[in-house]
Structure formats: C-alpha cells, structure tokens
Design an enzyme around this catalytic site. Sequence first.
Site, PDB file in Angstrom:
ATOM      1  N   TYR A 145       0.858  -1.186   0.000  1.00 16.02           N
ATOM      2  CA  TYR A 145       0.000   0.000   0.000  1.00 16.02           C
ATOM      3  C   TYR A 145       0.890   1.230   0.000  1.00 16.02           C
ATOM      4  O   TYR A 145       1.849   1.307   0.767  1.00 16.02           O
ATOM      5  CB  TYR A 145      -0.893   0.000   1.241  1.00 16.02           C
ATOM      6  CG  TYR A 145      -1.768   1.234   1.356  1.00 16.02           C
ATOM      7  CD1 TYR A 145      -2.808   1.458   0.453  1.00 16.02           C
ATOM      8  CD2 TYR A 145      -1.561   2.174   2.369  1.00 16.02           C
ATOM      9  CE1 TYR A 145      -3.616   2.586   0.559  1.00 16.02           C
ATOM     10  CE2 TYR A 145      -2.369   3.293   2.490  1.00 16.02           C
ATOM     11  CZ  TYR A 145      -3.390   3.502   1.580  1.00 16.02           C
ATOM     12  OH  TYR A 145      -4.186   4.625   1.695  1.00 16.02           O
ATOM     13  N   ASP A 240       9.230   2.901  -0.158  1.00 17.11           N
ATOM     14  CA  ASP A 240       8.180   3.555   0.611  1.00 17.11           C
ATOM     15  C   ASP A 240       8.396   3.183   2.079  1.00 17.11           C
ATOM     16  O   ASP A 240       8.064   2.091   2.516  1.00 17.11           O
ATOM     17  CB  ASP A 240       6.800   3.099   0.117  1.00 17.11           C
ATOM     18  CG  ASP A 240       5.666   3.789   0.870  1.00 17.11           C
ATOM     19  OD1 ASP A 240       5.944   4.500   1.864  1.00 17.11           O
ATOM     20  OD2 ASP A 240       4.499   3.603   0.476  1.00 17.11           O
ATOM     21  N   LYS A 268       4.091   9.144   8.860  1.00 12.39           N
ATOM     22  CA  LYS A 268       3.885   8.534  10.179  1.00 12.39           C
ATOM     23  C   LYS A 268       4.901   9.020  11.237  1.00 12.39           C
ATOM     24  O   LYS A 268       4.736  10.123  11.737  1.00 12.39           O
ATOM     25  CB  LYS A 268       3.810   7.021  10.027  1.00 12.39           C
ATOM     26  CG  LYS A 268       2.608   6.674   9.097  1.00 12.39           C
ATOM     27  CD  LYS A 268       2.148   5.267   9.057  1.00 12.39           C
ATOM     28  CE  LYS A 268       0.820   5.197   8.290  1.00 12.39           C
ATOM     29  NZ  LYS A 268       0.821   4.421   7.065  1.00 12.39           N
TER      30      LYS A 268
HETATM   31  C1  LIG Z   1       0.194   4.837   5.665  1.00 14.20           C
HETATM   32  C2  LIG Z   1       0.975   4.582   4.446  1.00 14.20           C
HETATM   33  C3  LIG Z   1       0.946   5.453   3.341  1.00 14.20           C
HETATM   34  C4  LIG Z   1      -0.017   6.593   3.247  1.00 14.20           C
HETATM   35  O1  LIG Z   1       0.206   7.568   4.234  1.00 14.20           O
HETATM   36  P1  LIG Z   1      -1.003   8.550   4.629  1.00 14.20           P
HETATM   37  O2  LIG Z   1      -0.360   9.521   5.565  1.00 14.20           O
HETATM   38  O3  LIG Z   1      -2.060   7.699   5.261  1.00 14.20           O
HETATM   39  O4  LIG Z   1      -1.476   9.191   3.377  1.00 14.20           O
HETATM   40  C5  LIG Z   1       1.813   5.220   2.293  1.00 14.20           C
HETATM   41  N1  LIG Z   1       2.650   4.174   2.310  1.00 14.20           N
HETATM   42  C6  LIG Z   1       2.702   3.314   3.349  1.00 14.20           C
HETATM   43  C7  LIG Z   1       3.687   2.195   3.324  1.00 14.20           C
HETATM   44  C8  LIG Z   1       1.851   3.475   4.433  1.00 14.20           C
HETATM   45  O5  LIG Z   1       1.857   2.579   5.417  1.00 14.20           O
END
Ligand SMILES: *Cc1c(COP(=O)(O)O)cnc(C)c1O
Length: 434
Positions: A145, A240, A268
């Site tokens: 994701y 990511d 995060k």
């Molecule tokens: C949470 C997440 C996102 C998206 O971040 P948001 O702040 O919710 O838009 C993208 N990549 C990864 C791996 C994530 O866990």
Amino acid sequence: MSDRPVSKAWMERATRVLPGGVSSPVRAFRAVGGTPLVMRSGSGAEITDVDGRRYVDFVCSWGPLILGHAHPEVQAAIVAAVSRGTTFGAPCEPEIELAEHLVAAYPGLEQVRFVSSGTEATMSAIRVARGFTGRDRIIKFSGCYHGHADPLLVAAGSGLVTYGRPSSAGVPEAFAKETVVLPLDDEERLTTYLREHGDKVAAVIIEPVPANNGLLLQRAEFLQALRRETARAGTVLIFDEVISGFRLARGGAAELLGITPDLATFGKVIGGGLPVGAFGGRREIMRQLAPEGPVYQAGTLSGNAVAMSAGLATLRVLERENGWARLDATGRALEEMLRPVLARAPFPAQFVRLGSLFWMSLQGGEPPRSAERVEAAAADRYRPVFHALLEAGIAIAPSAYEVGFLSLAHTEAHLARLRDALASALSSAPSAGQ
Ligand SMILES: *Cc1c(COP(=O)(O)O)cnc(C)c1O
C-alpha cells in the site's frame, strides 16, 4: 459484548455526517463487525474511550506514535511552536532542522521535500521519478500500500502481470494503465520484466518491509535483485518507508537491509502525531522539482512549524534514548510471550515480527512473503479474537491483515496483558476456523 452507550451515541451522530462514520476506512469495524469505539484521550501506551474504558493500544494511530500518546517532550515542542505562530508560508527553522536530521540519518538521502501525508509523498515521488527519467510506466507489488493516489490504487489479479486494473472506483482505467503490478518474493518475474521493458519504466515502488497486508518479510535475494535490476534499467527505485522509516532503525529499512534506494518516502513517525510526509533521495533527481526544475509540487502547509517541531522532538527522543534498540527488545519480549500462546491456538497461528512491527498470522505453513499466499480464512479466525481482546482492554487493529505497532511506552506489564488476554481469547475460540 458489554455496551458502550456513549460510543454508540457518538457513532450514530458520526454515521449521519461522515461516510461510514469515519474519516479513514481502516477505522471502521467492517472486517470484524460491531461499532467503532470513539476515543477521548491517550497517555503513553493506553487510550481511553468516551465511555471511560481503557485499553492498551497496539495500533498507535497506525504507526506515528512511536513514543506513545501525549509524550511530554513532543507536547512541549508543539506548545512552544504554537505560541510562536503555526505557519508562515515561508521557510522556518524546524523545517530546515528536520530536513537535516533526515538527510543525516537515511542512506543516500541528499535532499528532501516535506508534504502533509504519506499519500502526497508517494504521489510526488512517482511524479519526480517520471520527470527525471522521461518515462511513464511504474511498477508496484501486490499487497503493498502506498496511499491513495490514482496511479497507486492498483492491485494485482492472481499470478499474471496485471496492467491497470484499478482497485478503487473513481480511478480511470486510463490512469491505471501505466501501473504494472508484480508479485512480491519473485525476482525472476521482476528481472524478466525489467530486462524486457525496463527502458519504459520510470520507477519501481515497494515497501521494503511490506506491512499493509500482514507483515510480508522479504528475502534478501529478492530485494538485492530489485536494486540490481532497477540500476541496470535506469529505473528509479523508490522505497516507501512511510511505516518503516525511523521505526525499524534510524536509517529505516534501507539501513537494516543494507540497500540504498534512489528515492524514499516518509510519513507517520516523522510527524510525531501531526500530519507530515516527506520524499527525498539523490540530488540529481530531487533537482527536477520546482523551483529548480520542471516537476511541479507544492503545499500551503508543507513544512509548517508545528508539525516539524513535533517530528523533531520525536526523533530527538528516539536518538537520545537509543530508541530503536529498545523497541526491538520490546518486540522480542512480546514475541517470546506470544509464540507459545499462539502455538496452543485451536487453529494454525504464528507470530511474525521485525523490530516493533508485529503480525499475528492466523494460518499455517511458512509465514507468507507475498499477498497471494495470505489466506482469506484468517479473517474469520480473527473476528472473535479481536472482540475478546477488546473486551479485555486490548486494542489491536480491526483487521486480520493489519500489523501491530509497539512504542517506547509499552512496558512488560502491557505486553503481559496482551499475552493473558490472548490466551484466554484463544482458549474459547472455535477450532474449525470459523
Ligand atoms: C500509511 C501509508 C501510506 C499513506 O500515508 P497517509 O499519511 O495515510 O497518506 C503510504 N505508504 C505506506 C507504506 C503506508 O503505510
């Protein structure tokens, strides 16, 4: 299940004015049934709902709260920043300091740009990779994701390379067409694809430690092939690290795995509980961004003083307290407590962990390394366990396929409460896998 009348009343109001009663779908209880709890406060590793019931929190707002709720130093940094004004629409000191921190910590990171969410970070990283290479196509892996930008809301079918099948309504097929989805854990498929079509591929994006479809720990050989083949094809490798960055190590998964990507995305943890994202990497790629280059990207509240100060305070505490070693020790302690409990479950169950990320995988065999190997039956097994834990004052994610998060605020006593509640939940769980 005992009643929580105040939460119920709030959720009735919520569902009238918020779709599904929530601002983000993962918060709804669709996968487990029941009504989401409305929270009022958090302190350390515990949260309190509007009915006054307390829970040990293993969700940690889905990752940001690596120090726990309402950490005094993060609070003080936020208050101090707010008292000087929240945002200036101009560069500010904490923004530059946080950027310096990121650059000093993360392998290969020379320049970084701040945004306000992980979604913006990955979306913008893709754009700058396309601008840099002059290519359109991107590759992602099924089960990873990367937020909800159009080109990334594409999932795999089974097995075969899937072109452009959006996994959300509202994403035009034409937009998704430039996204190719490959399975994790398969360096042959990846190598073959890149050797045949690599000259058309702008970027490959991956969660180096995939943590959004269970915890799908990858083999080193797969990740090394990914680095080797993207370099060979002139394709930008994007890690990511929105979950893993500053959580698994100071230098994220890249440091842990010893693999340096061309670009990385963050979110995060680096916001300390406020909305922050960032993307960055090699200077020659980042120089493509406006105002230096032709790739446009902007944000009214990007790099605002309050969010930057919360992130800085969080990273300073982690560094001062040797946070990553302590988080790993907490994770190991939890693993030692839960492994024997899961071994006695009435269905196959195992504990998967890396550092402070953990996943209770309710299926047999080897822990899965690709989304294709994650079983649907786990969801049925998870449901009663989730509710029994909630009744016992333990909050874990309302989905069998979300990971658990540990913070520096989690003590042995908190972990033992999860162990005891889980043992009791499993002893009364149905064995047939229903
Ligand atoms: C949470 C997440 C996102 C998206 O971040 P948001 O702040 O919710 O838009 C993208 N990549 C990864 C791996 C994530 O866990």
